[in-house]
Design a protein around this motif. Structure first.
Motif, mmCIF file in Angstrom:
data_model
loop_
_atom_site.group_PDB
_atom_site.id
_atom_site.type_symbol
_atom_site.label_atom_id
_atom_site.label_comp_id
_atom_site.label_asym_id
_atom_site.label_seq_id
_atom_site.Cartn_x
_atom_site.Cartn_y
_atom_site.Cartn_z
ATOM 1 N N ASP A 138 0.739 -35.309 -49.643
ATOM 2 C CA ASP A 138 -0.245 -35.939 -48.766
ATOM 3 C C ASP A 138 -1.468 -36.283 -49.608
ATOM 4 O OD1 ASP A 138 -1.617 -36.800 -46.597
ATOM 5 O OD2 ASP A 138 -2.027 -34.813 -45.772
ATOM 6 N N ILE A 139 -1.426 -37.452 -50.241
ATOM 7 C CA ILE A 139 -2.476 -37.815 -51.187
ATOM 8 C C ILE A 139 -2.644 -39.339 -51.187
ATOM 9 C CG2 ILE A 139 -0.851 -37.922 -53.128
ATOM 10 C CD1 ILE A 139 -3.068 -36.760 -54.916
ATOM 11 N N THR A 140 -3.886 -39.800 -51.335
ATOM 12 C CA THR A 140 -4.128 -41.238 -51.380
ATOM 13 C C THR A 140 -3.733 -41.783 -52.740
ATOM 14 O OG1 THR A 140 -6.377 -41.059 -52.228
ATOM 15 C CG2 THR A 140 -6.100 -40.975 -49.814
ATOM 16 N N ALA A 141 -3.540 -43.098 -52.805
ATOM 17 C CA ALA A 141 -3.172 -43.732 -54.069
ATOM 18 C C ALA A 141 -4.255 -43.481 -55.121
ATOM 19 C CB ALA A 141 -2.954 -45.222 -53.868
ATOM 20 N N GLN A 142 -5.525 -43.642 -54.751
ATOM 21 C CA GLN A 142 -6.610 -43.450 -55.713
ATOM 22 C C GLN A 142 -6.662 -42.009 -56.202
ATOM 23 O OE1 GLN A 142 -8.544 -45.940 -57.107
ATOM 24 N NE2 GLN A 142 -8.881 -44.244 -58.503
ATOM 25 N N ALA A 143 -6.459 -41.061 -55.291
ATOM 26 C CA ALA A 143 -6.469 -39.643 -55.680
ATOM 27 C C ALA A 143 -5.321 -39.345 -56.648
ATOM 28 C CB ALA A 143 -6.376 -38.756 -54.447
ATOM 29 N N ALA A 144 -4.163 -39.977 -56.428
ATOM 30 C CA ALA A 144 -3.011 -39.770 -57.322
ATOM 31 C C ALA A 144 -3.321 -40.292 -58.714
ATOM 32 C CB ALA A 144 -1.776 -40.458 -56.757
ATOM 33 N N PHE A 145 -3.940 -41.469 -58.804
ATOM 34 C CA PHE A 145 -4.329 -42.005 -60.113
ATOM 35 C C PHE A 145 -5.357 -41.100 -60.778
ATOM 36 C CE2 PHE A 145 -2.543 -46.075 -58.661
ATOM 37 C CZ PHE A 145 -1.874 -46.455 -59.811
ATOM 38 N N ASP A 146 -6.355 -40.670 -60.005
ATOM 39 C CA ASP A 146 -7.406 -39.797 -60.563
ATOM 40 C C ASP A 146 -6.822 -38.490 -61.070
ATOM 41 O OD1 ASP A 146 -9.200 -41.766 -59.884
ATOM 42 O OD2 ASP A 146 -9.959 -40.739 -58.094
ATOM 43 N N GLU A 147 -5.879 -37.937 -60.306
ATOM 44 C CA GLU A 147 -5.255 -36.662 -60.678
ATOM 45 C C GLU A 147 -4.425 -36.797 -61.950
ATOM 46 O OE1 GLU A 147 -1.719 -34.421 -58.587
ATOM 47 O OE2 GLU A 147 -3.535 -34.165 -57.390
ATOM 48 N N ALA A 148 -3.760 -37.942 -62.107
ATOM 49 C CA ALA A 148 -2.899 -38.146 -63.286
ATOM 50 C C ALA A 148 -3.718 -38.262 -64.567
ATOM 51 C CB ALA A 148 -2.049 -39.397 -63.094
ATOM 52 N N LYS A 149 -4.933 -38.796 -64.478
ATOM 53 C CA LYS A 149 -5.826 -38.931 -65.641
ATOM 54 C C LYS A 149 -5.097 -39.541 -66.840
ATOM 55 C CE LYS A 149 -8.742 -35.075 -64.318
ATOM 56 N NZ LYS A 149 -9.151 -33.697 -64.566
ATOM 57 N N LEU A 150 -4.404 -40.641 -66.578
ATOM 58 C CA LEU A 150 -3.638 -41.295 -67.644
ATOM 59 C C LEU A 150 -4.529 -42.269 -68.395
ATOM 60 C CD1 LEU A 150 -0.398 -41.973 -65.620
ATOM 61 C CD2 LEU A 150 -0.611 -40.421 -67.568
ATOM 62 N N LYS A 151 -4.470 -42.199 -69.713
ATOM 63 C CA LYS A 151 -5.223 -43.124 -70.556
ATOM 64 C C LYS A 151 -4.246 -44.081 -71.233
ATOM 65 C CE LYS A 151 -8.946 -39.860 -71.548
ATOM 66 N NZ LYS A 151 -8.503 -38.741 -70.727
ATOM 67 N N ARG A 152 -4.731 -45.308 -71.480
ATOM 68 C CA ARG A 152 -3.862 -46.314 -72.106
ATOM 69 C C ARG A 152 -3.298 -45.829 -73.430
ATOM 70 N NH1 ARG A 152 -8.067 -49.359 -70.691
ATOM 71 N NH2 ARG A 152 -8.769 -49.606 -72.830
ATOM 72 N N ASP A 153 -4.138 -45.189 -74.259
ATOM 73 C CA ASP A 153 -3.659 -44.716 -75.565
ATOM 74 C C ASP A 153 -2.572 -43.656 -75.416
ATOM 75 O OD1 ASP A 153 -5.392 -46.452 -76.770
ATOM 76 O OD2 ASP A 153 -6.890 -44.937 -77.288
ATOM 77 N N GLU A 154 -2.688 -42.815 -74.397
ATOM 78 C CA GLU A 154 -1.662 -41.798 -74.149
ATOM 79 C C GLU A 154 -0.339 -42.466 -73.764
ATOM 80 O OE1 GLU A 154 -3.760 -37.804 -72.432
ATOM 81 O OE2 GLU A 154 -3.657 -39.518 -71.069
ATOM 82 N N LEU A 155 -0.424 -43.473 -72.899
ATOM 83 C CA LEU A 155 0.797 -44.180 -72.496
ATOM 84 C C LEU A 155 1.427 -44.904 -73.676
ATOM 85 C CD1 LEU A 155 -0.299 -45.626 -69.048
ATOM 86 C CD2 LEU A 155 1.393 -43.835 -69.457
ATOM 87 N N ARG A 156 0.585 -45.549 -74.491
ATOM 88 C CA ARG A 156 1.091 -46.250 -75.675
ATOM 89 C C ARG A 156 1.804 -45.263 -76.596
ATOM 90 N NH1 ARG A 156 2.623 -50.961 -76.564
ATOM 91 N NH2 ARG A 156 4.409 -49.701 -77.037
#
Length: 198
Positions: A138-156
């Motif tokens: 039970d979480i909003t889309a924005q909260a899910a993104f904030d919780e993941a704390k994904l950075k572009r360099d990490e994904l790369r």
């Protein structure tokens, strides 16, 4: 009126052989790479490319590009999720014991170390996938993104390391390097944006 039962998929007995599994992993890496590069380009986060002509194209066709940005982001998340799926029967880098039998002990150690170095980021991507696309929690889309704390360099780094690991398996199984799909995503996207620029 007779009630219709949902159609069930037929169980199949075909299980992938090791060569097919390696190929599937390479395809998933390619999908993650290409989608990530297109997403970076369409969100103007690729700092090596002048965005000014593309901003005009984006503005002129914003009702196409906004969903396209979202679709490529979903493709990145789903491809990464697939590469690190630990579920039963998954064809993934974490479920690759049968594929790693061709690696020598030193290569196996390196594989495990490199895999371990990116699992934290992969787990955050999996949590994001589960919240947003698996409708778990039970979480909003924005909260899910904030919780993941994904950075572009990490994904790369995650995608690059996934390619290294898939390449180790490709080489161990003596498959031709030519079976890697060509990644022309950036060049094709730039060409499209150039054509669309008013």
């Amino acid at each position: 009126m007779k009630k219709r039962n949902p159609q069930r998929s037929k169980a199949h007995n075909h299980s992938l052989d090791p060569i097919e599994k390696v190929h599937e992993l390479m395809q998933a890496v390619h999908s993650a790479e290409a989608s990530f590069e297109i997403w970076r380009l369409l969100t103007f986060k690729n700092t090596t490319i002048d965005p000014s002509p593309h901003v005009r194209a984006f503005g002129a066709y914003s009702h196409f590009f906004m969903p396209s940005v979202h679709a490529h982001w979903i493709a990145v998340v789903m491809s990464i999720y697939r590469l690190f799926d630990s579920g039963p029967g998954a064809v993934s880098l974490v479920s690759s014991n049968d594929l790693r039998q061709k690696l020598d002990p030193a290569q196996n150690r390196m594989f495990r170390q490199r895999l371990g170095s990116i699992l934290n980021v992969a787990n955050r991507v999996a949590a994001l996938r589960n919240h947003l696309f698996g409708h778990r929690g039970d979480i909003t889309a924005q909260a899910a993104f904030d919780e993941a704390k994904l950075k572009r360099d990490e994904l790369r780094n995650l995608i690059d390391t996934s390619r290294e690991l898939a390449e180790m398996l490709r080489s161990a199984w003596n498959l031709s390097p030519d079976i890697w799909p060509r990644n022309d995503a950036v060049a094709d996207t730039i060409r499209l944006l150039d054509h669309l620029s008013p």
